[in-house]
Design an enzyme around this catalytic site. Structure first.
Site, PDB file in Angstrom:
ATOM      1  N   GLY A 195       0.829  -1.202   0.000  1.00 34.38           N
ATOM      2  CA  GLY A 195       0.000   0.000   0.000  1.00 34.38           C
ATOM      3  C   GLY A 195       0.863   1.251   0.000  1.00 34.38           C
ATOM      4  O   GLY A 195       2.083   1.175  -0.122  1.00 34.38           O
ATOM      5  N   GLY A 196       0.233   2.402   0.168  1.00 36.46           N
ATOM      6  CA  GLY A 196       0.959   3.680   0.194  1.00 36.46           C
ATOM      7  C   GLY A 196       0.183   4.778  -0.518  1.00 36.46           C
ATOM      8  O   GLY A 196       0.780   5.650  -1.144  1.00 36.46           O
ATOM      9  N   ALA A 197      -1.145   4.701  -0.413  1.00 35.49           N
ATOM     10  CA  ALA A 197      -2.010   5.775  -0.929  1.00 35.49           C
ATOM     11  C   ALA A 197      -1.735   6.101  -2.404  1.00 35.49           C
ATOM     12  O   ALA A 197      -1.954   7.217  -2.835  1.00 35.49           O
ATOM     13  CB  ALA A 197      -1.872   7.039  -0.070  1.00 35.49           C
ATOM     14  N   GLN A 266      -2.246  -4.828   0.087  1.00 36.07           N
ATOM     15  CA  GLN A 266      -2.664  -4.149   1.314  1.00 36.07           C
ATOM     16  C   GLN A 266      -3.046  -2.720   0.973  1.00 36.07           C
ATOM     17  O   GLN A 266      -2.350  -2.049   0.187  1.00 36.07           O
ATOM     18  CB  GLN A 266      -1.519  -4.171   2.330  1.00 36.07           C
ATOM     19  CG  GLN A 266      -1.901  -3.708   3.731  1.00 36.07           C
ATOM     20  CD  GLN A 266      -1.403  -2.297   4.057  1.00 36.07           C
ATOM     21  OE1 GLN A 266      -0.556  -1.759   3.349  1.00 36.07           O
ATOM     22  NE2 GLN A 266      -1.944  -1.716   5.109  1.00 36.07           N
ATOM     23  N   SER A 267      -4.185  -2.245   1.512  1.00 33.27           N
ATOM     24  CA  SER A 267      -4.626  -0.865   1.342  1.00 33.27           C
ATOM     25  C   SER A 267      -4.693  -0.502  -0.150  1.00 33.27           C
ATOM     26  O   SER A 267      -5.368  -1.197  -0.910  1.00 33.27           O
ATOM     27  CB  SER A 267      -3.682   0.047   2.141  1.00 33.27           C
ATOM     28  OG  SER A 267      -4.179   1.345   2.193  1.00 33.27           O
ATOM     29  N   ALA A 268      -3.966   0.546  -0.581  1.00 32.87           N
ATOM     30  CA  ALA A 268      -4.000   0.898  -2.008  1.00 32.87           C
ATOM     31  C   ALA A 268      -3.512  -0.281  -2.855  1.00 32.87           C
ATOM     32  O   ALA A 268      -3.982  -0.496  -3.982  1.00 32.87           O
ATOM     33  CB  ALA A 268      -3.133   2.121  -2.269  1.00 32.87           C
ATOM     34  N   ASP A 369     -10.957   0.519  11.370  1.00 27.76           N
ATOM     35  CA  ASP A 369     -10.182   1.142  10.290  1.00 27.76           C
ATOM     36  C   ASP A 369     -10.946   2.362   9.788  1.00 27.76           C
ATOM     37  O   ASP A 369     -12.024   2.232   9.214  1.00 27.76           O
ATOM     38  CB  ASP A 369     -10.000   0.110   9.164  1.00 27.76           C
ATOM     39  CG  ASP A 369      -9.060   0.592   8.072  1.00 27.76           C
ATOM     40  OD1 ASP A 369      -8.922   1.815   7.911  1.00 27.76           O
ATOM     41  OD2 ASP A 369      -8.478  -0.263   7.390  1.00 27.76           O
ATOM     42  N   HIS A 401      -6.296   0.426  10.558  1.00 32.20           N
ATOM     43  CA  HIS A 401      -5.646   0.207   9.259  1.00 32.20           C
ATOM     44  C   HIS A 401      -4.215  -0.299   9.439  1.00 32.20           C
ATOM     45  O   HIS A 401      -3.759  -1.148   8.677  1.00 32.20           O
ATOM     46  CB  HIS A 401      -5.627   1.549   8.514  1.00 32.20           C
ATOM     47  CG  HIS A 401      -5.472   1.426   7.038  1.00 32.20           C
ATOM     48  ND1 HIS A 401      -6.418   0.811   6.242  1.00 32.20           N
ATOM     49  CD2 HIS A 401      -4.497   1.843   6.198  1.00 32.20           C
ATOM     50  CE1 HIS A 401      -6.016   0.861   4.976  1.00 32.20           C
ATOM     51  NE2 HIS A 401      -4.857   1.480   4.931  1.00 32.20           N
TER      52      HIS A 401
END
Ligand code: 8DG
Ligand code: MG
Length: 605
Positions: A195-197, A266-268, A369, A401
């Protein structure tokens, strides 16, 4: 009951409190359903794969095009003979790495990360809100520092980590491999997208997970990809696809089992991985074109704390400081939101054949989250099941998150989500399950009090804004006996019919705000306007509770013949004129409006 008409003023009198309403919003319609309908009606929006059909690992890289002999029959794909020494060239790994080379590498990676962070901050703008968040990030990082140092040491100095293996020609086309110590037998493989936006994603973010899983005899490949502004979402998907292709075609050389590959994000990264998987399935469901890997090679997809519906996320991120304009630039504009929203895309009837090709989808999410609320995962799993896919969501009570990905693994001992992932990967493998049962508990990397403090400090992306009441200005645009209404797509009041309007900006009069919002949303020029009434609205059962003081204006059009356009399709399905008659108004109405109708309110003079 006609309401009193007052002149528009920036200083509404206290007498307006008579219209106070306190009702809980109930949103039970699914905004994505309407999306599906609109895309079916519009042949221009027929689903196209994100990548050109012809694109394949073979055709786009010259690094190792001697390696892969690709055929459409993925089971019979020929693989490179392991004695080929070219893999050593692909990696920066050599048995005799000098300390100075390691230090040089660490320095260059640190420089890259610092640049990424500065870039992220420059997008966020240096306002008070972000300075406090930045300080919170500093505290958060300091608290977890003992863990970060140990993981960084492992990342740079462990012989089990093969860093920066080149998988393609583009700048970020590198991946890290985390190899188990034992070389006995072939190992299951996790291809991981960090991830990392979409802005600060970096392969090393997966090092803790890589270390954890490799201790359980699972190979992990952390795939780097171009971030924004170096690339936009289709570049990210293209890179992820190429990285997965490399894993599928080469992992046997590293002791991996090409028939037991799991895709995880994960995430983004969960969003990018899901888009990549669906795009690949769409390509395969099409006819006759060759691809360099197949969704049939992926045993399951694991989405960790991911978001799968950009129409919902866009507002959520906007309110948290990742502004709409930047987000739309990353996602290539409003028109691409459908294509890059897996939760919406899979509902499209054109995509049905592709859905049937998808592997089982398992979505993990913490219930606490706030960066991406857990309903992103439950909704996507529900949608997939509804359209015939195999999907489930697994929720972890009270986890944020970052808890699932960072704090829990750093705590050592039993890590619930990690154990769930391993149990799925080792499912059916009695020997591996027996080993898992007696695996020593992981070492604690950070003292408990620091983890607790970090959980309370929360990462800056996790921090909620101070909840404050906000001011909305909305306009009854009157024409004959009708008013202008549009069906909302915003998270509050999705799929209900509402008036044009929006947030009062700093320094604006009510009239200026109404005219601006009307113009932005419909292209219409507002004519003469008057203040009507004000209501007090609580939306407490939203993922992010909201409180609006809403100012209602009534207005006529500057030019009665002007036609309303839908200028913000991510927020509204379209505009129409509806007769103001309790029985003729469209249903369901946005509840503040519904309450007004119910109470007999009449916006006409
Ligand atoms: P965004 O960029 O913040 O997503 O959109 P916006 O256009 O600025 O905001 P909005 O959500 O359309 O309007 C602001 C708030 O006004 C809304 O969240 C709740 C309140 N509101 C009502 N009734 C109505 C209504 O009939 N229409 C609109 N648009 N907003 C209303 O209480
Ligand atoms: Mg609006």
């Amino acid at each position: 009951m006609p309401s009193p008409i007052l002149p528009i003023s920036n200083f509404p009198s206290s007498t307006t409190s008579a219209a106070t309403t306190v009702v809980k919003a109930k949103v039970d319609a699914d905004p994505s359903k309407t999306l599906l309908i609109s895309s079916q009606l519009d042949p221009e929006k027929a689903i196209k794969p994100l990548l050109p059909r012809a694109s394949s690992y073979n055709s786009t890289t010259n690094v190792n095009n001697s390696i892969i002999s690709f055929s459409n029959n993925h089971q019979q794909r020929s693989r490179r003979i392991s004695s080929d020494s070219s893999l050593a060239l692909l990696s920066d790994q050599s048995p005799r790495r000098s300390i100075s080379r390691e230090v040089g590498h660490a320095a260059s990676e640190t420089f890259l990360l610092s640049r990424l962070c500065v870039k992220l901050l420059s997008y966020l703008g240096v306002g008070y809100r972000w300075i406090t968040r930045f300080l919170a990030l500093g505290c958060y990082a300091l608290l977890l520092m003992p863990g970060f140092i140990q993981v960084a040491y492992y990342y740079f100095f462990s012989r089990q980590v093969r860093r920066s293996i080149i998988y393609g020609e583009k700048p970020r086309n590198r991946l890290d491999l985390y190899l188990p110590e034992s070389s006995h037998g072939t190992k299951p493989v996790v291809a991981f997208i960090t991830g990392g936006a979409w802005i600060i994603g970096y392969k090393a973010w997966g090092s803790l997970l890589g270390q954890q899983l490799s201790e359980r005899d699972i190979i992990v490949a952390c795939i780097d990809y171009r971030n924004f502004p170096q690339g936009t979402i289709s570049d990210m998907v293209e890179d992820a696809s190429q990285g997965i292709s490399f894993v599928c075609n080469n992992i046997a050389e590293y002791g991996g089992d090409p028939n037991r590959i799991y895709l995880m994000g994960q995430s983004a990264g969960a969003h990018i991985a899901a888009c990549t998987l669906i795009n690949q399935a769409i390509k395969e469901a099409g006819e006759g074109d060759s691809t360099s890997w197949s969704v049939s090679q992926i045993k399951a997809y694991f989405g960790l704390s991911g978001g799968y519906n950009l129409f919902n996320l866009i507002d959520h991120f906007h309110n948290r400081g990742l502004y709409r304009s930047i987000f739309l630039s990353i996602m290539e504009g409003e028109d691409s939101l459908h294509q890059f929203s897996p939760d919406v895309l899979v509902q499209d009837s054109n995509v049905k054949p592709a859905v049937s090709l998808l592997p089982p989808v398992i979505l993990f999410h913490g219930t606490a989250d706030f960066s991406i609320p857990a309903d992103a995962s439950t909704s996507f799993a529900d949608t997939l099941r509804r359209v015939g896919g195999k999907a489930e969501s697994i929720l972890y009570d009270g986890k944020t998150h970052t808890d699932l990905f960072l704090q829990d693994p750093m705590r050592g001992g039993r890590d619930e989500m990690f154990e769930d992932v391993v149990a799925i990967i080792h499912g059916g493998d009695e020997e591996a399950l027996a080993k898992d049962a007696v695996a020593p508990p992981r070492r604690r990397l950070v003292p408990e009090f620091m983890l607790k403090l970090a959980h309370n400090t929360e990462s800056p992306l996790e921090m909620e804004m101070e909840p404050v009441p906000r001011v909305g200005v909305v306009v009854f645009v009157l024409k004959g006996k009708s008013v202008l209404l549009g069906r909302r797509r915003s998270s509050i009041g999705a799929s209900t019919f509402a008036l044009p309007g929006g947030h009062l900006e700093f320094g604006e009069s009510f009239e200026e705000c109404g005219a601006r919002e009307l113009k932005e949303e419909t292209g219409l020029e507002m004519g003469k306007a008057e203040y009507l009434t004000v209501t007090n609205n609580l939306f407490l059962d939203q993922p992010k509770p909201a409180h609006y003081v809403t100012i209602f204006l009534r207005a006529v059009l500057a030019d009665p013949d002007q036609v309303a356009q839908n200028l913000e399709p991510s927020k509204c399905d379209g505009w129409g004129w509806y007769e103001w008659d309790k029985d003729k108004l469209p249903q369901p109405l946005f509840w503040p409006l519904h309450e007004m109708v119910r109470s007999g309110f009449n916006p006409f003079p």
